[in-house]
Scaffold this motif. Sequence first.
Motif, PDB file in Angstrom:
ATOM      1  N   ASP A   4       6.206 -15.598   4.764  1.00  7.86           N
ATOM      2  CA  ASP A   4       6.447 -14.665   5.866  1.00  7.86           C
ATOM      3  C   ASP A   4       7.335 -13.507   5.420  1.00  7.86           C
ATOM      4  N   LEU A   5       8.378 -13.810   4.665  1.00  5.02           N
ATOM      5  CA  LEU A   5       9.273 -12.763   4.158  1.00  5.02           C
ATOM      6  C   LEU A   5       8.528 -11.843   3.193  1.00  5.02           C
ATOM      7  N   ALA A   6       7.694 -12.413   2.326  1.00  3.56           N
ATOM      8  CA  ALA A   6       6.930 -11.597   1.374  1.00  3.56           C
ATOM      9  C   ALA A   6       5.961 -10.662   2.108  1.00  3.56           C
ATOM     10  N   ILE A   7       5.316 -11.174   3.139  1.00  2.29           N
ATOM     11  CA  ILE A   7       4.395 -10.334   3.921  1.00  2.29           C
ATOM     12  C   ILE A   7       5.160  -9.214   4.615  1.00  2.29           C
ATOM     13  N   LEU A   8       6.295  -9.560   5.225  1.00  6.29           N
ATOM     14  CA  LEU A   8       7.096  -8.548   5.906  1.00  6.29           C
ATOM     15  C   LEU A   8       7.599  -7.491   4.929  1.00  6.29           C
ATOM     16  N   LEU A   9       8.090  -7.930   3.774  1.00  6.52           N
ATOM     17  CA  LEU A   9       8.576  -6.971   2.772  1.00  6.52           C
ATOM     18  C   LEU A   9       7.457  -6.066   2.269  1.00  6.52           C
ATOM     19  N   SER A  10       6.285  -6.634   2.004  1.00  2.63           N
ATOM     20  CA  SER A  10       5.178  -5.808   1.512  1.00  2.63           C
ATOM     21  C   SER A  10       4.731  -4.808   2.572  1.00  2.63           C
ATOM     22  N   LYS A  11       4.706  -5.221   3.835  1.00  2.26           N
ATOM     23  CA  LYS A  11       4.350  -4.280   4.909  1.00  2.26           C
ATOM     24  C   LYS A  11       5.373  -3.160   5.006  1.00  2.26           C
ATOM     25  N   GLU A  12       6.650  -3.537   4.909  1.00  3.91           N
ATOM     26  CA  GLU A  12       7.715  -2.538   5.032  1.00  3.91           C
ATOM     27  C   GLU A  12       7.723  -1.576   3.842  1.00  3.91           C
ATOM     28  N   LEU A  13       7.487  -2.087   2.652  1.00  3.67           N
ATOM     29  CA  LEU A  13       7.545  -1.242   1.459  1.00  3.67           C
ATOM     30  C   LEU A  13       6.346  -0.316   1.328  1.00  3.67           C
ATOM     31  N   PHE A  14       5.182  -0.756   1.774  1.00  2.00           N
ATOM     32  CA  PHE A  14       3.972   0.032   1.560  1.00  2.00           C
ATOM     33  C   PHE A  14       3.490   0.758   2.804  1.00  2.00           C
ATOM     34  N   SER A  15       4.273   0.766   3.850  1.00  2.00           N
ATOM     35  CA  SER A  15       3.908   1.518   5.043  1.00  2.00           C
ATOM     36  C   SER A  15       4.547   2.900   4.975  1.00  2.00           C
ATOM     37  N   GLU A  16       4.081   3.791   5.820  1.00  2.00           N
ATOM     38  CA  GLU A  16       4.637   5.146   5.850  1.00  2.00           C
ATOM     39  C   GLU A  16       5.959   5.141   6.573  1.00  2.00           C
ATOM     40  N   PRO A  17       6.939   5.841   6.216  1.00  2.00           N
ATOM     41  CA  PRO A  17       7.106   6.515   4.935  1.00  2.00           C
ATOM     42  C   PRO A  17       7.388   5.508   3.830  1.00  2.00           C
ATOM     43  N   VAL A  18       6.842   5.766   2.666  1.00  2.00           N
ATOM     44  CA  VAL A  18       6.920   4.827   1.554  1.00  2.00           C
ATOM     45  C   VAL A  18       8.370   4.644   1.107  1.00  2.00           C
ATOM     46  N   GLY A  19       8.751   3.378   0.934  1.00  2.00           N
ATOM     47  CA  GLY A  19      10.067   3.079   0.390  1.00  2.00           C
ATOM     48  C   GLY A  19      11.166   2.937   1.416  1.00  2.00           C
ATOM     49  N   PHE A  20      10.874   3.177   2.685  1.00  2.00           N
ATOM     50  CA  PHE A  20      11.902   3.033   3.710  1.00  2.00           C
ATOM     51  C   PHE A  20      11.533   1.883   4.637  1.00  2.00           C
ATOM     52  N   PHE A  21      12.529   1.217   5.139  1.00  2.64           N
ATOM     53  CA  PHE A  21      12.314   0.062   5.990  1.00  2.64           C
ATOM     54  C   PHE A  21      12.361   0.459   7.456  1.00  2.64           C
ATOM     55  N   ASP A  22      11.336   0.040   8.220  1.00  2.51           N
ATOM     56  CA  ASP A  22      11.412   0.160   9.677  1.00  2.51           C
ATOM     57  C   ASP A  22      12.352  -0.920  10.200  1.00  2.51           C
ATOM     58  N   THR A  23      12.274  -2.083   9.574  1.00  2.00           N
ATOM     59  CA  THR A  23      13.159  -3.186   9.923  1.00  2.00           C
ATOM     60  C   THR A  23      14.505  -2.918   9.271  1.00  2.00           C
ATOM     61  N   THR A  24      15.560  -3.153  10.003  1.00  2.00           N
ATOM     62  CA  THR A  24      16.873  -2.897   9.426  1.00  2.00           C
ATOM     63  C   THR A  24      17.149  -3.880   8.295  1.00  2.00           C
ATOM     64  N   LEU A  25      17.969  -3.445   7.376  1.00  2.00           N
ATOM     65  CA  LEU A  25      18.332  -4.305   6.252  1.00  2.00           C
ATOM     66  C   LEU A  25      19.052  -5.556   6.736  1.00  2.00           C
ATOM     67  N   ILE A  26      19.792  -5.437   7.828  1.00  2.80           N
ATOM     68  CA  ILE A  26      20.506  -6.589   8.373  1.00  2.80           C
ATOM     69  C   ILE A  26      19.507  -7.673   8.780  1.00  2.80           C
ATOM     70  N   GLU A  27      18.404  -7.292   9.389  1.00  6.93           N
ATOM     71  CA  GLU A  27      17.383  -8.276   9.771  1.00  6.93           C
ATOM     72  C   GLU A  27      16.763  -8.914   8.530  1.00  6.93           C
TER      73      GLU A  27
END
Length: 152
Positions: free
Chosen positions: A46-69
């Motif tokens: 689940d974490l790997a899927i979430l990280l891959s979605k966050e890393l490869f979604s627009e804008p590239v390299g920024f997290f929609d999910t906060t780092l705290i989460e």
Amino acid sequence: MKNLLRQITAAGRDENFLNLVHILEGVISKVLSIAMLIVIIVSVVDLAILLSKELFSEPVGFFDTTLIELFGLFLNILIALELLENISAYLKKHIIQVELVIVTSLIAVARKLIILDLTKTSGIQLIGLAIAIFALSVSYWIVRRSNTRQSP
């Protein structure tokens, strides 16, 4: 009929009963270990899927999910690994290692502290969290100190 009564009476003796309890403890510990492994594997996927979605979604390299989460998810997995370690230690030595339990509790409280939303937290909750941290820290210090004294 007398034979059955003797068998029931023999099964009720303390040593036979304790053997049965010991066997059941082992089986339950193994089932808990397997369940915890499944939880850990699912959490990592689940974490790997979430990280891959966050890393490869627009804008590239920024997290929609906060780092705290994200840190909270990592710490959840770490807590699950510590719980698995507690179960494994029980299976190896058939005793509950208090130091491991306290460390796991400290990690859980640290997770709570890291993901804490101060806008939604009351003062009494912060005081309770501080007391829990202090009590666990003192407990860990006492257990750790007594363990180093007992070691040759």
